[in-house]
Design a protein around this motif. Sequence first.
Motif, PDB file in Angstrom:
ATOM      1  N   LEU A   5       0.837  -1.205   0.000  1.00 43.60           N
ATOM      2  CA  LEU A   5       0.000   0.000   0.000  1.00 43.60           C
ATOM      3  C   LEU A   5       0.871   1.254   0.000  1.00 43.60           C
ATOM      4  CD1 LEU A   5      -2.783  -1.116   2.473  1.00 43.60           C
ATOM      5  CD2 LEU A   5      -2.832  -1.101  -0.017  1.00 43.60           C
ATOM      6  N   CYS A   6       2.022   1.167   0.627  1.00 42.93           N
ATOM      7  CA  CYS A   6       2.952   2.310   0.616  1.00 42.93           C
ATOM      8  C   CYS A   6       3.473   2.563  -0.793  1.00 42.93           C
ATOM      9  CB  CYS A   6       4.107   2.058   1.580  1.00 42.93           C
ATOM     10  SG  CYS A   6       4.968   0.501   1.278  1.00 42.93           S
ATOM     11  N   GLU A   7       3.753   1.503  -1.515  1.00 39.42           N
ATOM     12  CA  GLU A   7       4.237   1.659  -2.891  1.00 39.42           C
ATOM     13  C   GLU A   7       3.183   2.340  -3.764  1.00 39.42           C
ATOM     14  OE1 GLU A   7       5.335  -2.000  -4.800  1.00 39.42           O
ATOM     15  OE2 GLU A   7       6.048  -0.994  -6.593  1.00 39.42           O
ATOM     16  N   ALA A   8       1.924   2.016  -3.511  1.00 40.02           N
ATOM     17  CA  ALA A   8       0.851   2.645  -4.288  1.00 40.02           C
ATOM     18  C   ALA A   8       0.822   4.151  -4.058  1.00 40.02           C
ATOM     19  CB  ALA A   8      -0.497   2.021  -3.919  1.00 40.02           C
ATOM     20  N   GLU A   9       1.155   4.576  -2.848  1.00 38.53           N
ATOM     21  CA  GLU A   9       1.143   6.010  -2.523  1.00 38.53           C
ATOM     22  C   GLU A   9       2.426   6.713  -2.952  1.00 38.53           C
ATOM     23  OE1 GLU A   9      -1.353   7.647  -1.412  1.00 38.53           O
ATOM     24  OE2 GLU A   9      -2.699   6.073  -0.732  1.00 38.53           O
ATOM     25  N   ALA A  10       3.537   6.017  -2.858  1.00 44.34           N
ATOM     26  CA  ALA A  10       4.829   6.651  -3.144  1.00 44.34           C
ATOM     27  C   ALA A  10       5.747   5.669  -3.880  1.00 44.34           C
ATOM     28  CB  ALA A  10       5.478   7.111  -1.831  1.00 44.34           C
ATOM     29  N   PRO A  11       5.458   5.433  -5.153  1.00 40.35           N
ATOM     30  CA  PRO A  11       6.222   4.422  -5.902  1.00 40.35           C
ATOM     31  C   PRO A  11       7.682   4.802  -6.130  1.00 40.35           C
ATOM     32  CG  PRO A  11       4.674   5.583  -7.332  1.00 40.35           C
ATOM     33  CD  PRO A  11       4.355   5.996  -5.929  1.00 40.35           C
TER      34      PRO A  11
ATOM     35  N   ALA B 162      13.728  13.634  -0.861  1.00 40.33           N
ATOM     36  CA  ALA B 162      13.677  15.087  -1.024  1.00 40.33           C
ATOM     37  C   ALA B 162      12.299  15.596  -0.611  1.00 40.33           C
ATOM     38  CB  ALA B 162      13.956  15.450  -2.480  1.00 40.33           C
ATOM     39  N   ASP B 163      12.253  16.887  -0.311  1.00 38.20           N
ATOM     40  CA  ASP B 163      11.036  17.486   0.216  1.00 38.20           C
ATOM     41  C   ASP B 163       9.828  17.313  -0.715  1.00 38.20           C
ATOM     42  OD1 ASP B 163      10.518  18.682   2.710  1.00 38.20           O
ATOM     43  OD2 ASP B 163       9.914  20.514   1.647  1.00 38.20           O
ATOM     44  N   GLU B 164      10.086  17.229  -2.001  1.00 38.46           N
ATOM     45  CA  GLU B 164       8.975  17.074  -2.950  1.00 38.46           C
ATOM     46  C   GLU B 164       8.210  15.765  -2.735  1.00 38.46           C
ATOM     47  OE1 GLU B 164      12.246  16.836  -5.959  1.00 38.46           O
ATOM     48  OE2 GLU B 164      10.745  15.704  -7.052  1.00 38.46           O
ATOM     49  N   HIS B 165       8.841  14.800  -2.058  1.00 39.32           N
ATOM     50  CA  HIS B 165       8.182  13.517  -1.812  1.00 39.32           C
ATOM     51  C   HIS B 165       7.519  13.449  -0.434  1.00 39.32           C
ATOM     52  CE1 HIS B 165       9.843  11.966  -5.463  1.00 39.32           C
ATOM     53  NE2 HIS B 165      11.079  12.179  -5.070  1.00 39.32           N
ATOM     54  N   ARG B 166       7.567  14.548   0.290  1.00 38.64           N
ATOM     55  CA  ARG B 166       7.071  14.537   1.672  1.00 38.64           C
ATOM     56  C   ARG B 166       5.600  14.107   1.759  1.00 38.64           C
ATOM     57  NH1 ARG B 166       8.596  17.164   6.502  1.00 38.64           N
ATOM     58  NH2 ARG B 166      10.430  17.892   5.374  1.00 38.64           N
TER      59      ARG B 166
ATOM     60  N   ALA C 160       3.749  12.453  -0.341  1.00 38.40           N
ATOM     61  CA  ALA C 160       3.565  11.052  -0.732  1.00 38.40           C
ATOM     62  C   ALA C 160       4.037  10.126   0.382  1.00 38.40           C
ATOM     63  CB  ALA C 160       4.326  10.766  -2.027  1.00 38.40           C
ATOM     64  N   CYS C 161       5.131  10.486   1.037  1.00 43.22           N
ATOM     65  CA  CYS C 161       5.635   9.665   2.150  1.00 43.22           C
ATOM     66  C   CYS C 161       4.654   9.668   3.312  1.00 43.22           C
ATOM     67  CB  CYS C 161       6.997  10.171   2.606  1.00 43.22           C
ATOM     68  SG  CYS C 161       8.333   9.794   1.470  1.00 43.22           S
ATOM     69  N   GLU C 162       4.091  10.825   3.607  1.00 44.38           N
ATOM     70  CA  GLU C 162       3.111  10.894   4.694  1.00 44.38           C
ATOM     71  C   GLU C 162       1.883  10.053   4.359  1.00 44.38           C
ATOM     72  OE1 GLU C 162       2.566  15.088   5.219  1.00 44.38           O
ATOM     73  OE2 GLU C 162       4.366  15.289   6.469  1.00 44.38           O
ATOM     74  N   ALA C 163       1.478  10.075   3.097  1.00 46.09           N
ATOM     75  CA  ALA C 163       0.338   9.255   2.671  1.00 46.09           C
ATOM     76  C   ALA C 163       0.677   7.770   2.786  1.00 46.09           C
ATOM     77  CB  ALA C 163      -0.046   9.608   1.233  1.00 46.09           C
ATOM     78  N   ALA C 164       1.920   7.427   2.467  1.00 38.95           N
ATOM     79  CA  ALA C 164       2.351   6.026   2.562  1.00 38.95           C
ATOM     80  C   ALA C 164       2.324   5.551   4.009  1.00 38.95           C
ATOM     81  CB  ALA C 164       3.751   5.874   1.975  1.00 38.95           C
ATOM     82  N   VAL C 165       2.803   6.383   4.924  1.00 33.86           N
ATOM     83  CA  VAL C 165       2.798   6.023   6.339  1.00 33.86           C
ATOM     84  C   VAL C 165       1.356   5.842   6.820  1.00 33.86           C
ATOM     85  CG1 VAL C 165       3.305   6.866   8.669  1.00 33.86           C
ATOM     86  CG2 VAL C 165       5.005   7.116   6.849  1.00 33.86           C
ATOM     87  N   ALA C 166       0.485   6.748   6.396  1.00 33.46           N
ATOM     88  CA  ALA C 166      -0.916   6.672   6.814  1.00 33.46           C
ATOM     89  C   ALA C 166      -1.606   5.444   6.229  1.00 33.46           C
ATOM     90  CB  ALA C 166      -1.648   7.943   6.392  1.00 33.46           C
ATOM     91  N   ALA C 167      -1.169   5.026   5.044  1.00 33.94           N
ATOM     92  CA  ALA C 167      -1.818   3.897   4.364  1.00 33.94           C
ATOM     93  C   ALA C 167      -1.367   2.546   4.905  1.00 33.94           C
ATOM     94  CB  ALA C 167      -1.530   3.962   2.863  1.00 33.94           C
ATOM     95  N   CYS C 168      -0.230   2.523   5.573  1.00 30.44           N
ATOM     96  CA  CYS C 168       0.312   1.237   6.026  1.00 30.44           C
ATOM     97  C   CYS C 168      -0.571   0.652   7.125  1.00 30.44           C
ATOM     98  CB  CYS C 168       1.735   1.422   6.548  1.00 30.44           C
ATOM     99  SG  CYS C 168       2.414  -0.133   7.184  1.00 30.44           S
ATOM    100  N   PRO C 169      -1.111  -0.545   6.901  1.00 29.33           N
ATOM    101  CA  PRO C 169      -2.039  -1.125   7.882  1.00 29.33           C
ATOM    102  C   PRO C 169      -1.353  -1.704   9.111  1.00 29.33           C
ATOM    103  CG  PRO C 169      -1.756  -2.607   6.026  1.00 29.33           C
ATOM    104  CD  PRO C 169      -0.972  -1.366   5.698  1.00 29.33           C
ATOM    105  N   THR C 170      -0.041  -1.874   9.057  1.00 27.27           N
ATOM    106  CA  THR C 170       0.651  -2.521  10.166  1.00 27.27           C
ATOM    107  C   THR C 170       1.568  -1.570  10.945  1.00 27.27           C
ATOM    108  OG1 THR C 170       2.510  -3.210   8.780  1.00 27.27           O
ATOM    109  CG2 THR C 170       0.627  -4.714   8.918  1.00 27.27           C
ATOM    110  N   GLU C 171       1.502  -0.298  10.617  1.00 27.15           N
ATOM    111  CA  GLU C 171       2.335   0.724  11.275  1.00 27.15           C
ATOM    112  C   GLU C 171       3.813   0.372  11.200  1.00 27.15           C
ATOM    113  OE1 GLU C 171       0.696   1.411  15.168  1.00 27.15           O
ATOM    114  OE2 GLU C 171      -1.094   2.362  14.353  1.00 27.15           O
ATOM    115  N   ALA C 172       4.222  -0.107  10.033  1.00 25.51           N
ATOM    116  CA  ALA C 172       5.624  -0.502   9.840  1.00 25.51           C
ATOM    117  C   ALA C 172       6.517   0.680   9.434  1.00 25.51           C
ATOM    118  CB  ALA C 172       5.711  -1.591   8.778  1.00 25.51           C
ATOM    119  N   LEU C 173       5.898   1.796   9.083  1.00 24.17           N
ATOM    120  CA  LEU C 173       6.679   2.944   8.580  1.00 24.17           C
ATOM    121  C   LEU C 173       6.601   4.110   9.547  1.00 24.17           C
ATOM    122  CD1 LEU C 173       5.558   2.945   4.843  1.00 24.17           C
ATOM    123  CD2 LEU C 173       7.747   2.175   5.764  1.00 24.17           C
TER     124      LEU C 173
END
Length: 66
Positions: A17-23, A42-46, A48-61
């Motif tokens: 799910l993280c890859e889907a948000e921030a490939p 880089a800051d431009e990915h911030r 997407a990274c926050e979305a990836a963390v939020a999307a992770c169902p297991t809180e691995a990020l």
Amino acid sequence: MSLQVVLDQDKCSGLGLCEAEAPEIFEVREDGSLAVLDETPADEHRMACEAAVAACPTEALRLIES
Ligand code: SF4
């Protein structure tokens, strides 16, 4: 402020799910493990990274500001 991505491999279930948000940052390998392609994005990915963390169902990020 720079951003750092921290992955807890033990919690990751490899669903991607993280890859889907921030490939550009995350990639699930064929063996189901997750590769963090860029641990200090880089800051431009911030957002997407926050979305990836939020999307992770297991809180691995986590994101760390340094
Ligand atoms: S969303 Fe979470 S559990 Fe799924 S692959 Fe990414 S880090 Fe692993």
